[in-house]
Design a protein around this motif. Structure first.
Motif, mmCIF file in Angstrom:
data_model
loop_
_atom_site.group_PDB
_atom_site.id
_atom_site.type_symbol
_atom_site.label_atom_id
_atom_site.label_comp_id
_atom_site.label_asym_id
_atom_site.label_seq_id
_atom_site.Cartn_x
_atom_site.Cartn_y
_atom_site.Cartn_z
ATOM 1 N N ASP A 6 0.807 -1.228 0.000
ATOM 2 C CA ASP A 6 0.000 0.000 0.000
ATOM 3 C C ASP A 6 0.836 1.273 0.000
ATOM 4 O O ASP A 6 0.321 2.347 -0.305
ATOM 5 C CB ASP A 6 -0.931 0.010 1.223
ATOM 6 C CG ASP A 6 -1.924 -1.139 1.184
ATOM 7 O OD1 ASP A 6 -2.919 -1.018 0.446
ATOM 8 O OD2 ASP A 6 -1.695 -2.158 1.865
ATOM 9 N N GLY A 7 2.099 1.162 0.353
ATOM 10 C CA GLY A 7 2.936 2.358 0.380
ATOM 11 C C GLY A 7 4.408 2.010 0.526
ATOM 12 O O GLY A 7 4.758 0.998 1.156
ATOM 13 N N ILE A 8 5.255 2.847 -0.087
ATOM 14 C CA ILE A 8 6.709 2.662 -0.023
ATOM 15 C C ILE A 8 7.363 3.987 0.300
ATOM 16 O O ILE A 8 7.041 5.014 -0.318
ATOM 17 C CB ILE A 8 7.268 2.141 -1.369
ATOM 18 C CG1 ILE A 8 6.610 0.812 -1.768
ATOM 19 C CG2 ILE A 8 8.781 1.978 -1.299
ATOM 20 C CD1 ILE A 8 6.939 0.375 -3.189
ATOM 21 N N LEU A 9 8.277 3.971 1.263
ATOM 22 C CA LEU A 9 9.039 5.166 1.646
ATOM 23 C C LEU A 9 10.521 4.941 1.383
ATOM 24 O O LEU A 9 11.069 3.899 1.751
ATOM 25 C CB LEU A 9 8.824 5.471 3.133
ATOM 26 C CG LEU A 9 9.740 6.540 3.751
ATOM 27 C CD1 LEU A 9 9.434 7.916 3.169
ATOM 28 C CD2 LEU A 9 9.615 6.561 5.262
ATOM 29 N N ALA A 10 11.177 5.930 0.755
ATOM 30 C CA ALA A 10 12.631 5.888 0.561
ATOM 31 C C ALA A 10 13.224 7.223 0.986
ATOM 32 O O ALA A 10 12.826 8.270 0.477
ATOM 33 C CB ALA A 10 12.965 5.605 -0.903
ATOM 34 N N LEU A 26 3.344 -1.699 -6.066
ATOM 35 C CA LEU A 26 2.323 -0.873 -5.416
ATOM 36 C C LEU A 26 0.937 -1.191 -5.950
ATOM 37 O O LEU A 26 0.729 -1.309 -7.154
ATOM 38 C CB LEU A 26 2.612 0.622 -5.627
ATOM 39 C CG LEU A 26 3.552 1.291 -4.638
ATOM 40 C CD1 LEU A 26 3.933 2.683 -5.144
ATOM 41 C CD2 LEU A 26 2.936 1.400 -3.242
ATOM 42 N N LYS A 27 -0.022 -1.301 -5.039
ATOM 43 C CA LYS A 27 -1.419 -1.466 -5.431
ATOM 44 C C LYS A 27 -1.934 -0.170 -6.069
ATOM 45 O O LYS A 27 -1.415 0.910 -5.761
ATOM 46 C CB LYS A 27 -2.282 -1.750 -4.193
ATOM 47 C CG LYS A 27 -2.026 -3.071 -3.521
ATOM 48 C CD LYS A 27 -2.882 -3.171 -2.270
ATOM 49 C CE LYS A 27 -2.572 -4.442 -1.502
ATOM 50 N NZ LYS A 27 -3.296 -4.471 -0.209
ATOM 51 N N PRO A 28 -2.952 -0.237 -6.907
ATOM 52 C CA PRO A 28 -3.604 0.998 -7.363
ATOM 53 C C PRO A 28 -4.041 1.835 -6.159
ATOM 54 O O PRO A 28 -4.609 1.311 -5.198
ATOM 55 C CB PRO A 28 -4.818 0.482 -8.143
ATOM 56 C CG PRO A 28 -4.421 -0.883 -8.603
ATOM 57 C CD PRO A 28 -3.559 -1.445 -7.507
ATOM 58 N N GLY A 29 -3.696 3.117 -6.182
ATOM 59 C CA GLY A 29 -3.977 3.991 -5.037
ATOM 60 C C GLY A 29 -2.872 3.998 -4.002
ATOM 61 O O GLY A 29 -2.878 4.818 -3.082
ATOM 62 N N LYS A 41 1.669 5.959 -18.044
ATOM 63 C CA LYS A 41 2.601 6.162 -16.937
ATOM 64 C C LYS A 41 1.982 5.585 -15.675
ATOM 65 O O LYS A 41 0.757 5.564 -15.543
ATOM 66 C CB LYS A 41 2.929 7.646 -16.765
ATOM 67 C CG LYS A 41 1.719 8.528 -16.549
ATOM 68 C CD LYS A 41 2.104 9.975 -16.342
ATOM 69 C CE LYS A 41 0.894 10.736 -15.793
ATOM 70 N NZ LYS A 41 1.235 11.813 -14.912
ATOM 71 N N PRO A 42 2.810 5.103 -14.755
ATOM 72 C CA PRO A 42 2.260 4.387 -13.603
ATOM 73 C C PRO A 42 1.753 5.269 -12.459
ATOM 74 O O PRO A 42 0.986 4.793 -11.629
ATOM 75 C CB PRO A 42 3.434 3.530 -13.135
ATOM 76 C CG PRO A 42 4.658 4.218 -13.635
ATOM 77 C CD PRO A 42 4.263 4.955 -14.872
ATOM 78 N N PHE A 43 2.183 6.540 -12.412
ATOM 79 C CA PHE A 43 1.860 7.362 -11.245
ATOM 80 C C PHE A 43 1.148 8.660 -11.596
ATOM 81 O O PHE A 43 1.401 9.249 -12.654
ATOM 82 C CB PHE A 43 3.149 7.731 -10.485
ATOM 83 C CG PHE A 43 3.784 6.587 -9.768
ATOM 84 C CD1 PHE A 43 3.316 6.165 -8.536
ATOM 85 C CD2 PHE A 43 4.871 5.912 -10.322
ATOM 86 C CE1 PHE A 43 3.909 5.099 -7.876
ATOM 87 C CE2 PHE A 43 5.461 4.846 -9.677
ATOM 88 C CZ PHE A 43 4.986 4.439 -8.444
ATOM 89 N N ASN A 44 0.274 9.066 -10.693
ATOM 90 C CA ASN A 44 -0.182 10.452 -10.648
ATOM 91 C C ASN A 44 0.717 11.184 -9.656
ATOM 92 O O ASN A 44 0.966 10.676 -8.556
ATOM 93 C CB ASN A 44 -1.633 10.554 -10.161
ATOM 94 C CG ASN A 44 -2.627 10.358 -11.291
ATOM 95 O OD1 ASN A 44 -2.352 10.714 -12.433
ATOM 96 N ND2 ASN A 44 -3.770 9.780 -10.967
ATOM 97 N N VAL A 45 1.187 12.361 -10.034
ATOM 98 C CA VAL A 45 2.061 13.127 -9.143
ATOM 99 C C VAL A 45 1.196 13.875 -8.128
ATOM 100 O O VAL A 45 0.311 14.652 -8.498
ATOM 101 C CB VAL A 45 2.925 14.120 -9.949
ATOM 102 C CG1 VAL A 45 3.773 14.968 -9.011
ATOM 103 C CG2 VAL A 45 3.813 13.374 -10.933
ATOM 104 N N ARG A 69 -0.071 5.426 -7.247
ATOM 105 C CA ARG A 69 -0.161 4.425 -8.326
ATOM 106 C C ARG A 69 -1.517 4.514 -9.013
ATOM 107 O O ARG A 69 -2.563 4.502 -8.358
ATOM 108 C CB ARG A 69 0.048 3.028 -7.742
ATOM 109 C CG ARG A 69 0.155 1.915 -8.802
ATOM 110 C CD ARG A 69 1.455 2.022 -9.554
ATOM 111 N NE ARG A 69 1.672 0.877 -10.437
ATOM 112 C CZ ARG A 69 1.308 0.819 -11.717
ATOM 113 N NH1 ARG A 69 0.675 1.842 -12.272
ATOM 114 N NH2 ARG A 69 1.571 -0.245 -12.449
ATOM 115 N N ILE A 70 -1.483 4.603 -10.327
ATOM 116 C CA ILE A 70 -2.696 4.708 -11.123
ATOM 117 C C ILE A 70 -3.282 3.323 -11.344
ATOM 118 O O ILE A 70 -2.551 2.354 -11.542
ATOM 119 C CB ILE A 70 -2.391 5.377 -12.489
ATOM 120 C CG1 ILE A 70 -1.914 6.819 -12.270
ATOM 121 C CG2 ILE A 70 -3.587 5.335 -13.420
ATOM 122 C CD1 ILE A 70 -1.353 7.464 -13.532
ATOM 123 N N SER A 71 -4.616 3.226 -11.336
ATOM 124 C CA SER A 71 -5.269 1.974 -11.711
ATOM 125 C C SER A 71 -5.148 1.811 -13.216
ATOM 126 O O SER A 71 -5.583 2.690 -13.974
ATOM 127 C CB SER A 71 -6.750 2.005 -11.329
ATOM 128 O OG SER A 71 -6.901 2.200 -9.957
#
Length: 313
Positions: free
Chosen positions: A92-96, A225-228, A267-271, A300-302
């Protein structure tokens, strides 16, 4: 212990950016002193899971005694495979929190800092064979020129590389003081600290393959990452920030975003962060390391599901 190790940067902003679900699965790929991880755990319920990665043996001393916590002593460039080994396919979420921790800078024998006399090491993973000394003593003049220019943005990278290659004919360059003596004529008066920081940054990035690892991690984050789900990344210099910004915006590191047959962005992400989030005055006063920190968040975009005949549902 974690406070002495490393003060977490932009802590609340990271937690807000992750948009934590109590029963979700989260990954902290740069565990370090565990400051961010401990805060994530406070927001998880009994069914939540936090997986933390860190290849530095020192970080293992900060492991958290909590049934929801899993620790992986590996480089985050292998995140996807190690999550699979834990039976986790999506999160559900990744932090770096990129870069070198305060603790690593403050350990003289690690060779990360220009403040301490030490062997030229700079390995984050102490199992690796490549050290800063190996780079300085074996790389060609052309390779050194490229590293100092590209990774350190050193102004006199070409003449610096030539001086190193000439000096090592008399014997290997092994220590910080020996290295400083070799390059003394190239260090600008009054800008010694900045110049050495740039040179050390270049060597550290090369020794640890930091840009390649970062790009590999970003590509894997889109896969797991899951959608959302949210990707939250803190970077400390433009070489890190640029690939993060480009990948979140375009799904690639160079060129323009690709489009499908209908002209839709692929693209995989919404900014989430149109501009990078930076530390406020209060945090800057409390923690000087936050001065160069830039936080970017993507969601992450669906992806549209594809029907049997190849059309989009």
């Amino acid at each position: 212990m974690e406070n002495n190790y490393h003060v977490p940067v932009l802590l609340q902003e990271c937690i807000d950016g992750l948009n934590i679900k109590p029963n979700g699965v989260y990954v902290d790929v740069t565990f370090g002193g565990g400051g961010h991880s401990r805060e994530i755990l406070k927001h998880l319920g009994p069914d939540g899971i936090l997986v933390a990665f860190d290849q530095d043996p020192d970080a293992q001393r900060n492991k958290i005694d909590d049934p929801r916590f899993r620790f992986v002593d590996q480089n985050f460039g292998y995140m996807k495979n190690h999550l699979r080994l834990l039976g986790i396919k999506q999160v559900d979420g990744i932090l770096a929190d990129l870069g070198v921790s305060s603790h690593q800078f403050n350990e003289p024998e690690r060779g990360f800092s220009t403040r301490f006399e030490a062997d030229l090491d700079m390995r984050m993973d102490q199992q690796r064979a490549l050290t800063a000394a190996v780079v300085l003593n074996t790389y060609t003049e052309e390779a050194l020129h490229k590293i100092f220019g590209l990774y350190g943005e050193v102004q006199n990278a070409k003449s610096l590389a030539r001086t190193i290659v000439t000096a090592r004919l008399d014997g290997p360059i092994q220590t910080l003081s020996g290295f400083k003596n070799v390059i003394a004529a190239h260090i600008p008066r009054g800008k010694e600290h900045k110049y050495m920081a740039q040179v050390f940054q270049a060597l550290r990035i090369e020794v640890n393959g930091e840009i390649e690892v970062l790009e590999r991690f970003l590509e894997q984050s889109a896969e797991v990452l899951k959608p959302g789900g949210r990707l939250v990344v803190i970077s400390y210099h433009s070489l890190e920030d640029r690939p993060v910004k480009n990948f979140l915006a375009k799904g690639k590191f160079k060129g323009e975003v690709e489009k499908d047959f209908f002209g839709n962005d692929q693209k995989p992400f919404n900014v989430i962060t149109r501009k990078a989030i930076v530390a406020d005055a209060e945090e800057l006063a409390r923690n000087s390391r936050s001065r160069s920190a830039k936080l970017r968040i993507g969601e992450r975009i669906s992806l549209p599901s594809t029907s049997v005949d190849g059309g989009v549902k």
